[in-house]
Design an enzyme around this catalytic site. Structure first.
Site, mmCIF file in Angstrom:
data_model
loop_
_atom_site.group_PDB
_atom_site.id
_atom_site.type_symbol
_atom_site.label_atom_id
_atom_site.label_comp_id
_atom_site.label_asym_id
_atom_site.label_seq_id
_atom_site.Cartn_x
_atom_site.Cartn_y
_atom_site.Cartn_z
ATOM 1 C CE LYS A 21 25.724 22.190 -13.770
ATOM 2 N NZ LYS A 21 26.825 22.404 -12.847
ATOM 3 C CG ASP A 148 27.116 23.839 -17.582
ATOM 4 O OD1 ASP A 148 28.027 23.094 -17.994
ATOM 5 O OD2 ASP A 148 27.140 24.424 -16.482
#
Ligand code: C5P
Length: 319
Positions: A21, A148
């Site tokens: 990401k 995350d």
């Protein structure tokens, strides 16, 4: 959860894709009672990915092999932690797995490679062990593994609040874009260090209460971040950790300077706690052309580079 179906599945080998990401927006709002920072972020999956191959066994052993010798395959690896966490919740203590990790996402890079591997393990072992945990149950377990990890399970484009684990999908607004991503292979940044430094420098200016946090969340929602994403209206890339990490990390200063000199990008920023940085492009073809012409220059400054498109999904079963 029958042992019969476990035995049947144990012959299978599954392959999971675990994408990286980037942070298009990372705003540090304040400090939480649990010691973590309260964040407001926009995270985006990209098509730079690790791959996990998993088979199950009935020995109760979760073994990991990694094709990158610089990465530990021991108890502290999020893949091993994820497998043990899932097994503990299943209460089926004889479950085991043999996991091979093909590592492509740089380590300690601000790209959530480790978190995505942990998320891939939850997804893969839930299938392989036939556990039938719901997606929401997996998201809750993911949050135990790291801030995350829920994003990596869900993926695509998400607003991320709380520690980063509270997700609001932006997928319907997402645009197809691309990034040129760069990183010095010899540099890495410790996330706890970056947040600790942020607290030292900015702690006195942190917002103090939930009402103020909520106003900032509202502002980010209303910006409906991905709507103005076009080459003509540069998007408001933001990373509150960027300046303080760049001050201590010459490769980040270099990367930001070199990326901002590339033609045609609509913004340049560091991802997460760094040191990876990216330049945002309206199309993959354009980004590939620019990288083709500039790869050697970036390399001459010690930077590895990739061209990656936005991905609509997080971890995913590929076979
Ligand atoms: O959740 P995760 O294990 O990825 O966090 C790593 C470290 O980063 C935490 O121990 C903390 O020091 C810092 N952190 C933080 N606030 C967050 C996320 C991470 O302070 N929201």
């Amino acid at each position: 959860m029958s042992s019969k179906s476990n035995l049947k599945k144990s012959n299978h080998l599954i392959r999971i894709k675990a994408p990286a990401k980037i942070n298009l927006h990372l705003e540090v709002l304040g400090l939480r009672k649990d010691g973590f920072h309260e964040l407001a972020m926009v995270m985006q999956s990209i098509d730079l990915a690790d791959y996990l191959e998993i088979t199950s066994n009935d020995d109760g052993l979760i073994s990991l092999s990694v094709d990158d010798p610089s990465l530990s395959a021991g108890d502290e690896n999020l893949i091993v932690k994820a497998g043990r966490l899932l097994r503990r919740h299943s209460k089926l203590h004889n479950l085991g797995a043999n996991i091979c990790l093909q590592k492509n996402i740089p380590i300690g890079a601000g790209l959530a490679g480790g978190s995505s591997d942990g998320a891939a393990t939850l997804l893969g072992l839930n299938l392989l062990w036939d556990l039938s945990f719901t997606h929401q149950q997996l998201i809750d377990l993911a949050a135990e593994l790291g801030s995350d990890v829920p994003f990596c399970l869900e993926g695509g484009s998400q607003l991320c609040f709380g520690r980063g684990e509270k997700l609001e999908s932006l997928n319907s607004k997402s645009t197809s874009m691309a990034v040129i991503l760069v990183k010095d292979p010899f540099a890495s940044v410790s996330t706890p260090w970056a947040y600790g430094r942020c607290k030292e420098i900015n702690g006195t200016n942190y917002l103090k209460n939930e009402n103020d946090f909520e106003l900032r969340r509202k502002r980010l929602r209303e910006e409906s971040w991905l709507k103005p994403l076009s080459a003509f209206e540069p998007p408001p890339l933001k990373n509150d950790l960027q300046q303080l990490v760049a001050q201590e990390t010459p490769s980040v200063q270099n990367a930001l300077k070199l990326l901002s000199e590339l033609p045609g990008s609509v913004g340049v920023a560091m991802s997460g706690s760094g040191p990876s940085c990216f330049a945002l492009y309206p199309s993959l073809n354009f980004a590939m052309e620019v990288l083709e012409k500039n790869r050697l220059r970036l390399k001459s400054y010690g930077l590895e580079s990739w061209c990656c498109s936005f991905q609509p999904k997080g971890v995913i079963l590929v076979s």
